[in-house]
Structures are given as structure tokens and as C-alpha cells.
Design a protein around this motif. Structure first.
Motif, PDB file in Angstrom:
ATOM      1  N   ASN A 127      10.056 -12.781  13.271  1.00  0.00           N
ATOM      2  CA  ASN A 127       8.997 -12.947  14.260  1.00  0.00           C
ATOM      3  C   ASN A 127       8.272 -11.652  14.612  1.00  0.00           C
ATOM      4  N   ARG A 128       7.991 -10.830  13.645  1.00  0.00           N
ATOM      5  CA  ARG A 128       7.188  -9.653  13.923  1.00  0.00           C
ATOM      6  C   ARG A 128       5.962  -9.688  13.025  1.00  0.00           C
ATOM      7  N   GLU A 129       4.929  -9.005  13.480  1.00  0.00           N
ATOM      8  CA  GLU A 129       3.707  -8.958  12.681  1.00  0.00           C
ATOM      9  C   GLU A 129       3.945  -8.138  11.422  1.00  0.00           C
ATOM     10  N   PRO A 130       3.285  -8.518  10.341  1.00  0.00           N
ATOM     11  CA  PRO A 130       3.429  -7.730   9.117  1.00  0.00           C
ATOM     12  C   PRO A 130       2.911  -6.304   9.353  1.00  0.00           C
ATOM     13  N   LEU A 131       3.600  -5.349   8.799  1.00  0.00           N
ATOM     14  CA  LEU A 131       3.216  -3.953   8.937  1.00  0.00           C
ATOM     15  C   LEU A 131       2.651  -3.436   7.622  1.00  0.00           C
TER      16      LEU A 131
ATOM     17  N   GLY B 146      10.619  -2.346  -3.562  1.00  0.00           N
ATOM     18  CA  GLY B 146       9.579  -3.044  -2.814  1.00  0.00           C
ATOM     19  C   GLY B 146      10.063  -3.646  -1.514  1.00  0.00           C
ATOM     20  N   ARG B 147      11.287  -3.290  -1.077  1.00  0.00           N
ATOM     21  CA  ARG B 147      11.845  -3.842   0.158  1.00  0.00           C
ATOM     22  C   ARG B 147      11.468  -2.973   1.349  1.00  0.00           C
ATOM     23  N   GLU B 148      11.245  -3.621   2.488  1.00  0.00           N
ATOM     24  CA  GLU B 148      11.066  -2.907   3.753  1.00  0.00           C
ATOM     25  C   GLU B 148      12.444  -2.455   4.221  1.00  0.00           C
ATOM     26  N   VAL B 149      12.615  -1.145   4.441  1.00  0.00           N
ATOM     27  CA  VAL B 149      13.929  -0.635   4.837  1.00  0.00           C
ATOM     28  C   VAL B 149      13.944  -0.075   6.250  1.00  0.00           C
ATOM     29  N   ALA B 150      12.759   0.199   6.804  1.00  0.00           N
ATOM     30  CA  ALA B 150      12.682   0.742   8.160  1.00  0.00           C
ATOM     31  C   ALA B 150      11.251   0.657   8.659  1.00  0.00           C
ATOM     32  N   VAL B 151      11.107   0.820   9.962  1.00  0.00           N
ATOM     33  CA  VAL B 151       9.786   0.966  10.569  1.00  0.00           C
ATOM     34  C   VAL B 151       9.663   2.422  10.991  1.00  0.00           C
ATOM     35  N   ILE B 152       8.559   3.027  10.615  1.00  0.00           N
ATOM     36  CA  ILE B 152       8.300   4.390  11.068  1.00  0.00           C
ATOM     37  C   ILE B 152       7.056   4.386  11.937  1.00  0.00           C
ATOM     38  N   GLU B 153       7.010   5.332  12.857  1.00  0.00           N
ATOM     39  CA  GLU B 153       5.859   5.505  13.738  1.00  0.00           C
ATOM     40  C   GLU B 153       5.335   6.925  13.562  1.00  0.00           C
TER      41      GLU B 153
ATOM     42  N   SER C  78       4.463   1.555  10.532  1.00  0.00           N
ATOM     43  CA  SER C  78       4.401   1.061   9.154  1.00  0.00           C
ATOM     44  C   SER C  78       5.799   0.728   8.682  1.00  0.00           C
ATOM     45  N   ALA C  79       5.863  -0.085   7.629  1.00  0.00           N
ATOM     46  CA  ALA C  79       7.148  -0.443   7.014  1.00  0.00           C
ATOM     47  C   ALA C  79       7.417   0.517   5.855  1.00  0.00           C
ATOM     48  N   LEU C  80       8.508   1.263   5.949  1.00  0.00           N
ATOM     49  CA  LEU C  80       8.924   2.149   4.876  1.00  0.00           C
ATOM     50  C   LEU C  80       9.446   1.291   3.728  1.00  0.00           C
ATOM     51  N   ILE C  81       8.914   1.522   2.522  1.00  0.00           N
ATOM     52  CA  ILE C  81       9.218   0.691   1.360  1.00  0.00           C
ATOM     53  C   ILE C  81      10.054   1.472   0.359  1.00  0.00           C
ATOM     54  N   ASP C  82      11.121   0.851  -0.156  1.00  0.00           N
ATOM     55  CA  ASP C  82      11.947   1.505  -1.165  1.00  0.00           C
ATOM     56  C   ASP C  82      11.408   1.186  -2.566  1.00  0.00           C
ATOM     57  N   SER C  83      12.077   1.697  -3.588  1.00  0.00           N
ATOM     58  CA  SER C  83      11.610   1.505  -4.971  1.00  0.00           C
ATOM     59  C   SER C  83      11.637   0.051  -5.429  1.00  0.00           C
TER      60      SER C  83
END
Length: 140
Positions: free
Chosen positions: A3-7, A62-69, A55-60
Motif C-alpha cells: 500500500n505505498r505509492e510506486p517510487l 531489479g528488486r527494490e531493496v530500500a527507500v532512500i531520501e 526513491s527505491a534503491l534497485i539491486d542488480s
């Protein structure tokens, strides 16, 4: 993650060992800054990200692994990058000269030159770079 907006994706380097190393450094707290070329933003017709953007930090994979500000976004000449920024990139550099050599190797690589549409692209002290600082706000 529910339930979060896409980043917007936050991509470090290109998929592969370097991206994996950089993502691990972010997740461990070692990496709190990064540097890109202003020319990359221009080539992709992208605006600079604003301070506060998440933003969503993306790994190799293609997965979202964290949110960074983003906490700071500066445009400066490559020759103005200081030791604090180089150390905060969390890649083990002990000096600005080491940091610059590593980044020049990346920026002068085939993938970057292709992305910029300039097979002879090279940086110098006057090249404009985008220095970003960020913090991890959420891990997945």
C-alpha cells in the motif's frame, strides 16, 4: 512495501558486480553519497532530483531493496569534489585522487560512453558532476 505509492528507481552504476557492491555499501551505512555526470541527466532529458525526493534503491536483479531520501544535491566541477564526499561514497577510497581515478575509469567505460552517445567522452576538472547525499529510510 504494501500500500505505498510506486517510487522512482534509484540506480547505482550498471547491473552487475559494481552495482551489487554499491548497494551493499548503502545498506551497511558506509555509502551515503554518490556522484553522477550532469551530462547523464542531459542525455536522458531528466531534471535533477530535488532534496527530499524518495526513491527505491534497485539491486542488480531489479528488486527494490530500500527507500532512500535525498538530503543534498549539488552541481559542481569535478575538480571541486572534496575528501569528505569521496570518503562518504563508501567505496574505500583514501584520497580524492583515488576516488577520481575510480570514477574516471567508470565514466570513460564503454557503457557510459554509449549512454552519452559519445565514444570519445572524457572528463576533466571542469566537467560538471551531480553530488548527492542520501539516507536510507526503509529497508525491504
Amino acid at each position: 512495501m504494501e500500500n505505498r505509492e510506486p517510487l522512482k528507481p534509484y540506480l547505482l552504476a550498471y547491473p552487475g558486480p559494481l552495482r551489487d557492491q554499491l548497494v551493499a555499501a548503502v545498506l551497511s551505512g558506509q555509502k551515503v553519497s554518490t556522484t553522477g555526470l550532469l551530462a547523464e541527466y542531459e542525455a536522458e532529458k531528466e531534471e535533477l532530483p530535488p532534496v527530499g525526493e524518495r526513491s527505491a534503491l534497485i539491486d542488480s536483479d531489479g528488486r527494490e531493496v530500500a527507500v532512500i531520501e535525498l538530503t543534498e544535491v549539488r552541481v559542481l566541477r569535478l575538480g571541486e569534489v572534496d575528501l569528505r564526499h569521496a570518503l562518504d561514497e563508501g567505496e574505500g577510497y583514501a584520497s580524492v585522487a583515488e576516488w577520481r581515478a575510480g570514477h574516471e575509469a567508470f565514466w570513460h567505460g564503454d557503457e557510459m560512453r554509449e549512454a552519452l552517445g559519445d565514444p570519445g567522452f572524457e572528463v576533466d576538472d571542469e566537467t560538471l558532476v551531480v553530488a548527492e547525499r542520501f539516507r536510507v529510510t526503509e529497508r525491504f
